[in-house]
Motif scaffolding. Structure first.
Motif, mmCIF file in Angstrom:
data_model
loop_
_atom_site.group_PDB
_atom_site.id
_atom_site.type_symbol
_atom_site.label_atom_id
_atom_site.label_comp_id
_atom_site.label_asym_id
_atom_site.label_seq_id
_atom_site.Cartn_x
_atom_site.Cartn_y
_atom_site.Cartn_z
ATOM 1 N N PHE A 117 0.835 -1.197 0.000
ATOM 2 C CA PHE A 117 0.000 0.000 0.000
ATOM 3 C C PHE A 117 0.876 1.255 0.000
ATOM 4 C CE2 PHE A 117 -3.158 3.055 1.489
ATOM 5 C CZ PHE A 117 -4.309 2.611 0.851
ATOM 6 N N PRO A 118 0.623 2.193 -0.926
ATOM 7 C CA PRO A 118 1.475 3.393 -1.023
ATOM 8 C C PRO A 118 1.280 4.327 0.172
ATOM 9 C CG PRO A 118 -0.383 3.563 -2.533
ATOM 10 C CD PRO A 118 -0.433 2.182 -1.954
ATOM 11 N N ASP A 119 2.338 5.055 0.520
ATOM 12 C CA ASP A 119 2.299 6.008 1.631
ATOM 13 C C ASP A 119 2.504 7.408 1.079
ATOM 14 O OD1 ASP A 119 2.404 7.402 3.965
ATOM 15 O OD2 ASP A 119 4.313 6.565 4.662
ATOM 16 N N LEU A 120 1.421 8.153 1.011
ATOM 17 C CA LEU A 120 1.479 9.502 0.450
ATOM 18 C C LEU A 120 1.897 10.532 1.489
ATOM 19 C CD1 LEU A 120 0.766 10.832 -2.346
ATOM 20 C CD2 LEU A 120 -1.415 11.478 -1.316
ATOM 21 N N SER A 121 1.772 10.183 2.771
ATOM 22 C CA SER A 121 2.001 11.169 3.835
ATOM 23 C C SER A 121 3.478 11.388 4.151
ATOM 24 C CB SER A 121 1.268 10.745 5.106
ATOM 25 O OG SER A 121 1.753 9.498 5.556
ATOM 26 N N ALA A 122 4.359 10.570 3.575
ATOM 27 C CA ALA A 122 5.782 10.718 3.861
ATOM 28 C C ALA A 122 6.306 12.039 3.304
ATOM 29 C CB ALA A 122 6.555 9.547 3.263
ATOM 30 N N GLY A 123 7.310 12.581 3.965
ATOM 31 C CA GLY A 123 7.915 13.831 3.482
ATOM 32 C C GLY A 123 7.717 14.968 4.463
ATOM 33 N N GLU A 124 8.668 15.884 4.486
ATOM 34 C CA GLU A 124 8.628 17.009 5.405
ATOM 35 C C GLU A 124 7.700 18.111 4.894
ATOM 36 O OE1 GLU A 124 10.146 17.475 8.449
ATOM 37 O OE2 GLU A 124 10.580 15.330 8.303
ATOM 38 N N MET A 125 7.032 18.767 5.821
ATOM 39 C CA MET A 125 6.205 19.935 5.510
ATOM 40 C C MET A 125 6.906 21.178 6.059
ATOM 41 S SD MET A 125 3.561 18.757 3.892
ATOM 42 C CE MET A 125 2.524 17.304 3.673
ATOM 43 N N SER A 126 7.058 22.189 5.231
ATOM 44 C CA SER A 126 7.850 23.357 5.619
ATOM 45 C C SER A 126 7.083 24.365 6.464
ATOM 46 C CB SER A 126 8.393 24.058 4.373
ATOM 47 O OG SER A 126 7.331 24.443 3.505
ATOM 48 N N HIS A 127 5.751 24.355 6.369
ATOM 49 C CA HIS A 127 4.946 25.339 7.098
ATOM 50 C C HIS A 127 3.762 24.664 7.777
ATOM 51 C CE1 HIS A 127 7.249 27.856 4.345
ATOM 52 N NE2 HIS A 127 6.977 28.887 5.116
ATOM 53 N N ALA A 128 3.383 25.184 8.945
ATOM 54 C CA ALA A 128 2.240 24.625 9.668
ATOM 55 C C ALA A 128 1.520 25.739 10.425
ATOM 56 C CB ALA A 128 2.696 23.545 10.642
ATOM 57 N N PHE A 129 0.189 25.696 10.378
ATOM 58 C CA PHE A 129 -0.619 26.658 11.124
ATOM 59 C C PHE A 129 -2.000 26.068 11.371
ATOM 60 C CE2 PHE A 129 -0.901 27.628 6.611
ATOM 61 C CZ PHE A 129 -2.245 27.803 6.382
ATOM 62 N N GLU A 130 -2.753 26.701 12.264
ATOM 63 C CA GLU A 130 -4.106 26.246 12.572
ATOM 64 C C GLU A 130 -5.112 27.337 12.262
ATOM 65 O OE1 GLU A 130 -4.884 24.805 16.458
ATOM 66 O OE2 GLU A 130 -3.788 22.929 16.186
ATOM 67 N N MET A 131 -6.328 26.918 11.934
ATOM 68 C CA MET A 131 -7.416 27.869 11.750
ATOM 69 C C MET A 131 -8.738 27.170 12.048
ATOM 70 S SD MET A 131 -7.428 28.225 7.563
ATOM 71 C CE MET A 131 -8.589 29.592 7.633
ATOM 72 N N PRO A 132 -9.765 27.923 12.448
ATOM 73 C CA PRO A 132 -11.066 27.310 12.726
ATOM 74 C C PRO A 132 -11.642 26.636 11.484
ATOM 75 C CG PRO A 132 -10.961 29.547 13.611
ATOM 76 C CD PRO A 132 -9.751 29.375 12.746
ATOM 77 N N ALA A 133 -12.327 25.530 11.693
ATOM 78 C CA ALA A 133 -12.938 24.808 10.569
ATOM 79 C C ALA A 133 -13.900 25.714 9.806
ATOM 80 C CB ALA A 133 -13.662 23.570 11.076
ATOM 81 N N ALA A 134 -14.638 26.569 10.526
ATOM 82 C CA ALA A 134 -15.612 27.455 9.874
ATOM 83 C C ALA A 134 -14.934 28.431 8.924
ATOM 84 C CB ALA A 134 -16.409 28.220 10.928
ATOM 85 N N ASP A 135 -13.724 28.890 9.287
ATOM 86 C CA ASP A 135 -12.998 29.828 8.423
ATOM 87 C C ASP A 135 -12.520 29.142 7.147
ATOM 88 O OD1 ASP A 135 -13.424 31.776 10.271
ATOM 89 O OD2 ASP A 135 -11.335 31.975 10.920
ATOM 90 N N LEU A 136 -11.962 27.950 7.299
ATOM 91 C CA LEU A 136 -11.492 27.224 6.115
ATOM 92 C C LEU A 136 -12.662 26.864 5.209
ATOM 93 C CD1 LEU A 136 -9.205 25.937 4.543
ATOM 94 C CD2 LEU A 136 -9.435 23.888 5.957
ATOM 95 N N LYS A 137 -13.767 26.474 5.815
ATOM 96 C CA LYS A 137 -14.967 26.140 5.039
ATOM 97 C C LYS A 137 -15.443 27.360 4.253
ATOM 98 C CE LYS A 137 -19.509 23.937 5.498
ATOM 99 N NZ LYS A 137 -20.299 24.936 4.761
ATOM 100 N N LYS A 138 -15.356 28.537 4.866
ATOM 101 C CA LYS A 138 -15.787 29.758 4.195
ATOM 102 C C LYS A 138 -14.900 30.069 2.998
ATOM 103 C CE LYS A 138 -17.570 34.318 5.347
ATOM 104 N NZ LYS A 138 -17.816 35.288 6.434
#
Length: 372
Positions: A117-138
């Protein structure tokens, strides 16, 4: 592997993950869902090599282990089980099938090795942040209707998410366009997103994310690099490849000299467009708008079916102007307007118009006219 899990959370998780699995696959493993049991949890993973969705649910795990089974078949079986049922899954060390037992129902499902089974999640992410679900949905809701479906212009087949300055403030802006209309939505930039690269989130990813956000109220953790984005919503993690392309300089198509202001009731406007466009041709769906002297006249003239006219009261005091638009595009934009009033900023019959929502200053829409 051996575990017991309730039907309801299992079905919910399978519904989320199997939606990314294509019905027809030339690579057999991509038709399967990866089931991995460890401790008191079981994770379900599905992918099409562009998107990966993982959901973790609580289970009574008697023996750790992992396997893969047909995603849609597994989903259909669980869906047809009784409400409140307990589902027992077991896989012996030398068995080539997964045993599923729930009450009197027993199934033996073909499996494929989890190591394949392939693993797509491997690899480094350079940026990370959080936001409310309602804001992203908007951000998604206000722009996704304008995503292009023209595959040759692949760089328009998604939402451009990036940091931008607006009115002296740093904003997180989402933009989508298909060349005929443009939708832009922005919100204050979350902490941690200051130097994020501009990324194009693919249409299918946007659609899957929209489904997940429908029933989520938890903050969304967003991690991204120049090639991938990962979004964590509670027990669900969605990882996606990004579109490898350059989004056009959309600022060039946002008009600056539109000084003719037309205000009209959005509800009345949408109903009128819907009514008169009944007679418009299927090909063009053209509706003519004529603004002047405190009124707006909508009309359609179709040689094959007849003509229609409807007049609305409007706040407009500039020189008369006639301009044509695709009715469906007008209705798409109108459906995004939250306030009772919709504002059109016009220039001349051959130039694009801007549409503002009095109730949402972060939203902006641009629409190209058409000849009628």
């Amino acid at each position: 592997m051996r575990l017991i899990i309730e039907r309801s959370p299992l079905l919910d998780a399978l519904t989320h993950v199997t939606s990314v699995v294509e019905r027809r696959n030339t690579i057999p493993i991509l038709s399967n869902v990866l089931i991995a049991a460890k401790g008191k949890l079981v994770s379900l993973t599905a992918t099409d090599l562009d998107i990966e969705v993982v959901e973790t649910v609580a289970a009574d795990v008697a023996q750790d282990g992992a396997t893969t089974v047909s995603a849609h078949m597994f989903h259909d079986i669980v869906r047809k089980l009784s409400d409140g049922a307990q589902v027992e899954l077991s896989l012996g060390p030398d068995e080539g099938r997964l045993a599923l037992v729930s009450g009197p129902a027993k199934f033996a499902l073909q499996v494929l090795p989890p190591d394949d089974f392939p693993d797509l999640s491997a690899g480094e992410m350079s940026h990370a942040f959080e936001m409310p679900a309602a804001d992203l949905k908007k951000l998604i809701d206000k722009t996704r209707f304008a995503i292009s479906t023209e595959e040759t212009r692949y760089y328009l087949n998604g939402i451009y998410l990036h940091a931008a300055e607006s009115g002296g403030r740093q904003m997180l802006r989402a933009v989508a366009t298909d060349g005929h209309r443009l939708a832009q939505m922005e919100l204050p930039l979350p902490k941690g997103a200051e130097d994020m690269p501009g990324v194009i989130v693919p249409r299918k990813t946007v659609s899957e994310l929209h489904k997940l956000l429908e029933n989520s109220s938890a903050p969304v953790k967003i991690e991204l690099s120049t090639s991938k984005i990962r979004l964590s919503l509670g027990d669900v993690v969605l990882t996606s490849q990004l579109i490898d392309g350059t989004f056009p300089d959309y600022g060039r198509v946002i008009p600056e000299g539109n000084n003719k202001v037309l205000n009209v009731s959005n509800t009345d406007f949408a109903k009128s467009v819907d009514r008169v466009s009944t007679l418009s041709s299927d090909k063009g769906r053209a509706v003519k708008l004529k603004a002047g002297d405190g009124k707006l006249v909508l009309s359609v003239n179709n040689p094959d079916s007849g003509s229609a006219t409807e007049e609305l009261s409007a706040d407009y005091s500039d020189e008369d102007i006639e301009i044509g638009f695709n009715a469906r595009y007008l209705l798409d934009i109108s459906s995004q307007i939250e306030s009772e009033n919709v504002q059109f900023l016009l220039s001349d019959p051959g130039s694009p118009i801007m549409v503002h929502d009095d109730g949402d200053t972060g939203a902006l829409y641009v629409l190209m006219p058409m000849r009628v």
